[in-house]
Design an enzyme around this catalytic site. Structure first.
Site, PDB file in Angstrom:
ATOM      1  N   LYS A  40       0.856  -1.216   0.059  1.00 39.39           N
ATOM      2  CA  LYS A  40      -0.032   0.068   0.021  1.00 39.39           C
ATOM      3  C   LYS A  40       1.068   1.277   0.113  1.00 39.39           C
ATOM      4  O   LYS A  40       0.475   2.440  -0.302  1.00 39.39           O
ATOM      5  CB  LYS A  40      -0.901  -0.002   1.268  1.00 39.39           C
ATOM      6  CG  LYS A  40      -1.868  -1.163   1.269  1.00 39.39           C
ATOM      7  CD  LYS A  40      -2.527  -1.302   2.535  1.00 39.39           C
ATOM      8  CE  LYS A  40      -3.124  -2.449   3.144  1.00 39.39           C
ATOM      9  NZ  LYS A  40      -3.713  -2.360   4.659  1.00 39.39           N
ATOM     10  N   GLY A  41       2.000   1.341   0.583  1.00 36.31           N
ATOM     11  CA  GLY A  41       2.877   2.294   0.619  1.00 36.31           C
ATOM     12  C   GLY A  41       3.075   3.269  -0.383  1.00 36.31           C
ATOM     13  O   GLY A  41       3.352   4.590  -0.034  1.00 36.31           O
ATOM     14  N   ASP A  97       7.663   3.011  -2.340  1.00 34.04           N
ATOM     15  CA  ASP A  97       7.691   3.995  -1.500  1.00 34.04           C
ATOM     16  C   ASP A  97       9.290   3.902  -1.008  1.00 34.04           C
ATOM     17  O   ASP A  97      10.005   4.916  -1.027  1.00 34.04           O
ATOM     18  CB  ASP A  97       6.967   3.722  -0.249  1.00 34.04           C
ATOM     19  CG  ASP A  97       6.904   2.563   0.192  1.00 34.04           C
ATOM     20  OD1 ASP A  97       7.394   1.388  -0.084  1.00 34.04           O
ATOM     21  OD2 ASP A  97       5.937   2.133   1.269  1.00 34.04           O
ATOM     22  N   ASP A 100      14.530  -1.285   1.013  1.00 36.15           N
ATOM     23  CA  ASP A 100      15.278  -1.308   2.203  1.00 36.15           C
ATOM     24  C   ASP A 100      16.166  -2.640   1.960  1.00 36.15           C
ATOM     25  O   ASP A 100      17.484  -2.344   1.523  1.00 36.15           O
ATOM     26  CB  ASP A 100      14.568  -1.756   3.272  1.00 36.15           C
ATOM     27  CG  ASP A 100      15.131  -1.979   4.753  1.00 36.15           C
ATOM     28  OD1 ASP A 100      16.310  -1.773   4.802  1.00 36.15           O
ATOM     29  OD2 ASP A 100      14.343  -2.429   5.729  1.00 36.15           O
ATOM     30  N   LYS A 128      16.915   3.288   0.958  1.00 32.05           N
ATOM     31  CA  LYS A 128      17.596   2.999   2.497  1.00 32.05           C
ATOM     32  C   LYS A 128      18.474   1.950   2.032  1.00 32.05           C
ATOM     33  O   LYS A 128      18.173   0.841   1.939  1.00 32.05           O
ATOM     34  CB  LYS A 128      16.433   2.805   3.392  1.00 32.05           C
ATOM     35  CG  LYS A 128      16.723   2.580   5.064  1.00 32.05           C
ATOM     36  CD  LYS A 128      15.706   2.464   5.687  1.00 32.05           C
ATOM     37  CE  LYS A 128      14.829   1.351   5.811  1.00 32.05           C
ATOM     38  NZ  LYS A 128      13.859   1.294   6.992  1.00 32.05           N
ATOM     39  N   PHE A 149      13.469   3.702  10.484  1.00 32.68           N
ATOM     40  CA  PHE A 149      12.252   3.421   9.935  1.00 32.68           C
ATOM     41  C   PHE A 149      11.441   4.627   9.878  1.00 32.68           C
ATOM     42  O   PHE A 149      11.395   5.443  10.886  1.00 32.68           O
ATOM     43  CB  PHE A 149      11.578   2.472  11.119  1.00 32.68           C
ATOM     44  CG  PHE A 149      10.630   1.866  10.483  1.00 32.68           C
ATOM     45  CD1 PHE A 149      10.588   0.675   9.601  1.00 32.68           C
ATOM     46  CD2 PHE A 149       9.159   2.088  10.506  1.00 32.68           C
ATOM     47  CE1 PHE A 149       9.709  -0.287   9.077  1.00 32.68           C
ATOM     48  CE2 PHE A 149       8.074   1.539   9.978  1.00 32.68           C
ATOM     49  CZ  PHE A 149       8.402   0.324   8.907  1.00 32.68           C
ATOM     50  N   LEU A 150      11.064   4.795   8.597  1.00 25.42           N
ATOM     51  CA  LEU A 150      10.401   6.272   8.117  1.00 25.42           C
ATOM     52  C   LEU A 150       8.881   5.945   8.151  1.00 25.42           C
ATOM     53  O   LEU A 150       8.539   4.827   7.659  1.00 25.42           O
ATOM     54  CB  LEU A 150      11.073   6.594   7.125  1.00 25.42           C
ATOM     55  CG  LEU A 150      12.360   6.889   6.932  1.00 25.42           C
ATOM     56  CD1 LEU A 150      12.950   7.334   5.481  1.00 25.42           C
ATOM     57  CD2 LEU A 150      12.950   7.830   7.935  1.00 25.42           C
ATOM     58  N   ASP A 156       4.058   3.438   6.537  1.00 23.33           N
ATOM     59  CA  ASP A 156       3.278   3.314   7.747  1.00 23.33           C
ATOM     60  C   ASP A 156       4.130   2.384   8.714  1.00 23.33           C
ATOM     61  O   ASP A 156       5.205   1.673   8.280  1.00 23.33           O
ATOM     62  CB  ASP A 156       2.054   2.012   7.424  1.00 23.33           C
ATOM     63  CG  ASP A 156       2.346   0.919   7.155  1.00 23.33           C
ATOM     64  OD1 ASP A 156       3.414   0.549   6.258  1.00 23.33           O
ATOM     65  OD2 ASP A 156       2.013  -0.192   7.842  1.00 23.33           O
ATOM     66  N   ARG A 162       0.221   6.488   7.634  1.00 20.24           N
ATOM     67  CA  ARG A 162       0.312   6.971   6.295  1.00 20.24           C
ATOM     68  C   ARG A 162      -0.266   8.124   5.727  1.00 20.24           C
ATOM     69  O   ARG A 162       0.289   8.680   4.867  1.00 20.24           O
ATOM     70  CB  ARG A 162      -0.381   5.728   5.738  1.00 20.24           C
ATOM     71  CG  ARG A 162      -0.160   4.146   5.572  1.00 20.24           C
ATOM     72  CD  ARG A 162      -0.982   3.565   4.571  1.00 20.24           C
ATOM     73  NE  ARG A 162      -0.833   1.995   4.995  1.00 20.24           N
ATOM     74  CZ  ARG A 162       0.188   1.293   4.329  1.00 20.24           C
ATOM     75  NH1 ARG A 162       1.259   1.743   3.889  1.00 20.24           N
ATOM     76  NH2 ARG A 162       0.201   0.076   4.787  1.00 20.24           N
TER      77      ARG A 162
END
Ligand code: IMP
Ligand code: MG
Length: 172
Positions: A40-41, A97, A100, A128, A149-150, A156, A162
């Site tokens: 969903k990000g 989004d 990582d 990241k 962690f963003l 989210d 979000r």
């Protein structure tokens, strides 16, 4: 209470998105571009990016997740929504989004390549890099961070944050 430390303000995000959209519009001029948002990000990023483009595009979504309610990758990717646009011989741009470990992206690139598009490239809002586990090339990225962690702007933590217009570092 978790602490939120501001990383990127709304106005700075907008400038970054406009600038990357400008590059994409010029690189894909006269091509058949399909944006594939990773739910969903990426929903906020994709909707802003699409509105800054000056070329016609088609839009579809995949839903891939590797995170439960934790802040570290489970390493196992689950694809709960596949695309329904036919991307054969089209140019595909994955809109993500944040990248990582890179495991989600590597999985999605393989999935999309199996559908025989003309090309598959990647546009990520945030790169990241500290925990990257796979070699994956981000063709377009707006901002780089080492770690942390963003949340906010679509990102989210356990489905919270979000809706925030700015991006924050979440300190648990
Ligand atoms: P990767 O497979 O480890 O690269 O993780 C990618 C996915 O994990 C992204 O699509 C995000 O949904 C989620 N993710 C990774 N880091 C963060 C973060 O800092 N905040 C929110 N979501 C994150
Ligand atoms: Mg994601």
């Amino acid at each position: 209470m978790p602490e939120l430390v501001l990383v990127l303000k709304k106005d700075d995000i907008e400038k970054m998105v406009a600038s990357v959209a400008h590059r994409i519009s010029s690189d894909y001029k006269d091509r058949e571009l399909v944006l594939i948002g990773v739910l969903k990000g990426a929903f906020v990023f994709l909707s802003d990016l699409a509105r800054h483009l000056t070329i016609p595009v088609k839009i579809d979504f995949v839903n891939a997740s590797s995170y439960g309610s934790d802040t570290t990758s489970s390493g196992e990717i689950h694809l709960s929504r596949e695309i329904d646009i036919d991307v054969k011989d089209k140019d595909v741009l994955i809109v993500e989004d944040i990248v990582d470990t890179g495991l989600t992206l590597t999985y999605l690139i393989d999935y999309l390549k199996s559908l025989n598009p003309r090309s598959v490239k990647v546009c990520a809002l945030i790169d990241k890099h500290e925990r990257r586990k796979t070699k994956c090339n981000l063709d377009y990225s707006c901002h780089e961070v080492d770690k942390g962690f963003l949340v906010g702007y679509g990102l989210d933590y356990s489905e919270d944050y979000r809706h925030l217009p700015d991006i924050y570092h979440l300190k648990l």
